[in-house]
Design a protein around this motif. Structure first.
Motif, PDB file in Angstrom:
ATOM      1  N   GLY A 108      -2.168   4.356   9.780  1.00 40.09           N
ATOM      2  CA  GLY A 108      -3.192   5.174   9.170  1.00 40.09           C
ATOM      3  C   GLY A 108      -3.943   5.098   7.816  1.00 40.09           C
ATOM      4  N   ILE A 109      -3.954   3.116   7.526  1.00 48.09           N
ATOM      5  CA  ILE A 109      -4.234   2.567   6.161  1.00 48.09           C
ATOM      6  C   ILE A 109      -5.976   2.188   6.700  1.00 48.09           C
ATOM      7  CG2 ILE A 109      -4.378   1.355   4.347  1.00 48.09           C
ATOM      8  CD1 ILE A 109      -0.979   1.318   4.727  1.00 48.09           C
ATOM      9  N   ASP A 110      -6.501   2.114   6.008  1.00 48.88           N
ATOM     10  CA  ASP A 110      -8.130   1.832   6.269  1.00 48.88           C
ATOM     11  C   ASP A 110      -8.167   0.066   6.044  1.00 48.88           C
ATOM     12  OD1 ASP A 110     -10.534   1.470   6.120  1.00 48.88           O
ATOM     13  OD2 ASP A 110     -12.131   2.314   4.553  1.00 48.88           O
ATOM     14  N   LEU A 111      -7.018  -0.204   6.438  1.00 47.50           N
ATOM     15  CA  LEU A 111      -7.152  -2.016   6.276  1.00 47.50           C
ATOM     16  C   LEU A 111      -8.575  -2.758   6.683  1.00 47.50           C
ATOM     17  CD1 LEU A 111      -3.529  -2.279   7.790  1.00 47.50           C
ATOM     18  CD2 LEU A 111      -4.482  -2.219   5.374  1.00 47.50           C
ATOM     19  N   SER A 112      -8.835  -4.095   6.306  1.00 47.73           N
ATOM     20  CA  SER A 112     -10.099  -4.639   6.686  1.00 47.73           C
ATOM     21  C   SER A 112      -9.427  -6.578   7.250  1.00 47.73           C
ATOM     22  CB  SER A 112     -10.922  -4.431   5.969  1.00 47.73           C
ATOM     23  OG  SER A 112     -10.510  -5.340   4.686  1.00 47.73           O
ATOM     24  N   CYS A 132       0.720  -1.383   0.007  1.00 47.75           N
ATOM     25  CA  CYS A 132       0.050  -0.028  -0.239  1.00 47.75           C
ATOM     26  C   CYS A 132       0.841   1.147  -0.122  1.00 47.75           C
ATOM     27  CB  CYS A 132      -0.854  -0.075   1.073  1.00 47.75           C
ATOM     28  SG  CYS A 132      -1.605  -1.486   0.691  1.00 47.75           S
ATOM     29  N   ARG A 156      -4.940  -0.085  12.060  1.00 50.88           N
ATOM     30  CA  ARG A 156      -4.776   0.690  11.341  1.00 50.88           C
ATOM     31  C   ARG A 156      -5.015   1.986  11.964  1.00 50.88           C
ATOM     32  NH1 ARG A 156     -10.678  -0.098   8.913  1.00 50.88           N
ATOM     33  NH2 ARG A 156     -11.131   1.518   9.053  1.00 50.88           N
ATOM     34  N   THR A 157      -5.118   2.087  13.202  1.00 46.06           N
ATOM     35  CA  THR A 157      -4.137   4.000  13.507  1.00 46.06           C
ATOM     36  C   THR A 157      -2.681   3.790  13.790  1.00 46.06           C
ATOM     37  OG1 THR A 157      -5.860   3.382  15.893  1.00 46.06           O
ATOM     38  CG2 THR A 157      -4.170   5.367  15.324  1.00 46.06           C
ATOM     39  N   ARG A 174      -5.568  -4.008   0.437  1.00 47.05           N
ATOM     40  CA  ARG A 174      -5.521  -4.128   2.397  1.00 47.05           C
ATOM     41  C   ARG A 174      -6.462  -5.004   3.249  1.00 47.05           C
ATOM     42  NH1 ARG A 174      -8.269   2.234   0.779  1.00 47.05           N
ATOM     43  NH2 ARG A 174      -6.833   3.199  -0.001  1.00 47.05           N
ATOM     44  N   GLU A 175      -6.787  -5.745   2.431  1.00 48.01           N
ATOM     45  CA  GLU A 175      -7.431  -6.845   3.533  1.00 48.01           C
ATOM     46  C   GLU A 175      -6.159  -7.948   3.601  1.00 48.01           C
ATOM     47  OE1 GLU A 175     -11.692  -8.976   1.579  1.00 48.01           O
ATOM     48  OE2 GLU A 175      -9.569 -10.651   1.903  1.00 48.01           O
TER      49      GLU A 175
END
Length: 484
Positions: A256-260, A155, A252-253, A224-225
């Motif tokens: 700063g990446i919108d991971l799931s 990412c 995630r914190t 991101r998954e």
């Protein structure tokens, strides 16, 4: 005299240099994998990502009451230091390694542990106070740590590549505006085609990059998954039921990446399809860049015996024997970058296919191939933008001469004199070495006024209502410079 400390593992005891932060597992891997000479430290994004995963895991385990406060604080502090660039030289394992990334994970565990031991006031290797596997690697496996770290690093690579591509796109767009009023002959199959503007040609390159930037953003969504919490094969063995969710929130914190978290961790632990798709997008970008550079080399060829329609900035002498020769070295290096990316994509394809059952053991070569592609493409876009595109100039006289002398100009007269007459005009002009204009006027197929209006700049480069009886009507005042 070099001092040593003694450490042990499954295979026995080894002497480890006293001043290093890695331990026995890293030492053995360093000895076993002398393959590429390129160590993990070459890719700071991966080290950052490993430290982020370790920090998130420690935070989750601490929140669940599994990792004591003092140990957690020391691990978190060590991870913060590593994420900010400290101790990267201690990541000494070759990027090409057996073991599905275990050596890289062990390298991270040991470096973070030994730095945390120092923070706690102990000596390196005093693992009775803080252990690399029991504490730093708590509730983790290489099989979820390593792929998660690769995805985070990927990412970060995507974001940097997007910035470089946008830089290059902006330079092409600026040239499109600068060259908007320069008419030239277009070409298909390297043969004269119909007129266009040099601005339209460059605006196309800007759009090609813009399209691939969007494809790259979409590919990143899959990356991101993550499978953090899967541990060994996806069942989550040795981890707390709430660990995966808490580790994800912390990660995630930190990044700063919108991971799931993947909905099925068993599937996510063995499937490398997202890497294949991303690699395919990188190959697509490389294909486009290489095609653009082929065009630049053709358009600037000469300077007198070639197309010679544009001038690339002169960057260095081009020959050790031919005085005055200057080569298109910047487009050439980008071509070579593309060839490397093509090979990397094939490597990713074979590695992803080669996995068996619940794990793909070949993620190290996947990571290495992807990181090389990101690095080369990012540097290539910035280099092409700054050292080539920004300094391109046009040769208006050559552009005009090529267009007016081109037999293909007769295509614009099809709506007025018909295809058959236009074909005859083209044949005569070619045979006699004359221009289309001269033949049309000699045959009285159109009046000079009609011909001038039919061959106006604006009419030649955009859709226009062709009618020989209304050639005195005015086309739009300026040619269209919209992306084709």
């Amino acid at each position: 005299m070099t001092l040593f400390r003694t450490e042990h593992d499954l295979l026995g005891y080894r002497e480890v240099p006293a001043d290093v932060y890695y331990g026995v597992h890293t030492l053995r891997a360093k000895e076993n994998f002398q393959i590429s000479g390129i160590t993990v430290s070459t890719y700071p994004e991966l080290i950052f990502s490993l430290a982020a995963v370790k920090q998130a895991a420690a935070e989750a385990n601490h929140a669940l009451g599994l990792l004591p406060e003092q140990k957690y604080q020391a691990i978190a502090a060590a991870c913060e230091e590593v994420r900010k660039g400290a101790l990267h030289d201690q990541f000494v394992v070759d990027v090409i390694q057996g073991g599905a990334g275990t050596s890289t994970n062990m390298n991270a565990n040991e470096v973070i542990c030994n730095r945390a031991l120092e923070i706690l006031g102990h000596q390196k290797g005093e693992y009775q106070y803080l252990h690399p596997n029991e504490d730093v690697n708590m509730a983790q496996s290489t099989n979820d740590v390593y792929p998660t770290a690769i995805r985070i690093a990927t990412c970060l690579g995507v974001h940097r590549l997007l910035q470089a591509m946008d830089h290059l796109r902006a330079e092409f767009a600026a040239k499109a505006v600068e060259f908007a009023g320069l008419l030239k002959i277009g070409r298909t199959q390297l043969q004269d085609a119909v007129p266009m503007t040099l601005g339209q040609e460059f605006s196309t390159y800007a759009l090609m990059l813009e399209e691939d930037m969007e494809r790259l953003r979409r590919a990143e969504l899959l990356i991101r998954e993550i499978n953090l919490g899967a541990t060994a094969i996806g069942t989550g063995i040795t981890s707390h039921p709430a660990y995966a969710a808490k580790a994800l929130a912390a990660l995630r914190t930190i990044t700063g990446i919108d991971l799931s978290t993947a909905p099925n961790l068993i599937e996510a632990t063995q499937d490398c399809g997202d890497f294949v798709q991303l690699s395919g997008v990188l190959k697509r970008i490389a294909v486009k860049l290489s095609k653009i550079c082929n065009d630049l080399r053709l358009l600037s060829s000469g300077p007198r015996a070639g197309f010679g329609e544009i001038n690339l900035p002169a960057m260095q002498a081009g020959s050790s024997i031919m005085p005055g020769k200057v080569n298109p070295v910047i487009p050439e290096v980008v071509n070579q970058i593309a060839f490397e990316v093509f090979g990397n994509d094939l490597t990713v394809t074979f590695a992803a296919e080669g996995g068996q059952l619940q794990l793909n053991a070949f993620e190290p070569i996947i990571a290495s191939a992807l990181f090389r592609s990101f690095k080369y493409l990012t540097n290539g876009c910035d280099t092409l933008a700054e050292l080539c595109i920004k300094g391109i100039t046009a040769n208006p006289a050559k552009l005009l001469a090529n267009m007016e002398n081109s037999i293909a100009l007769v295509t614009a007269l099809n709506p007025y004199i018909g295809y058959e007459a236009a074909t005859s005009v083209a044949s005569e002009a070619y045979a006699n070495g004359t221009s289309v204009r001269e033949v049309v006027l000699a045959r009285k197929l159109m009046t000079p006024v009609q011909l001038d209006q039919a061959l106006r700049h604006e009419v030649l480069t955009q859709p226009w209502a062709y009618n020989i009886e209304h050639l005195t009507s005015e086309p739009p005042a300026t040619p269209s410079t919209e992306k084709l």
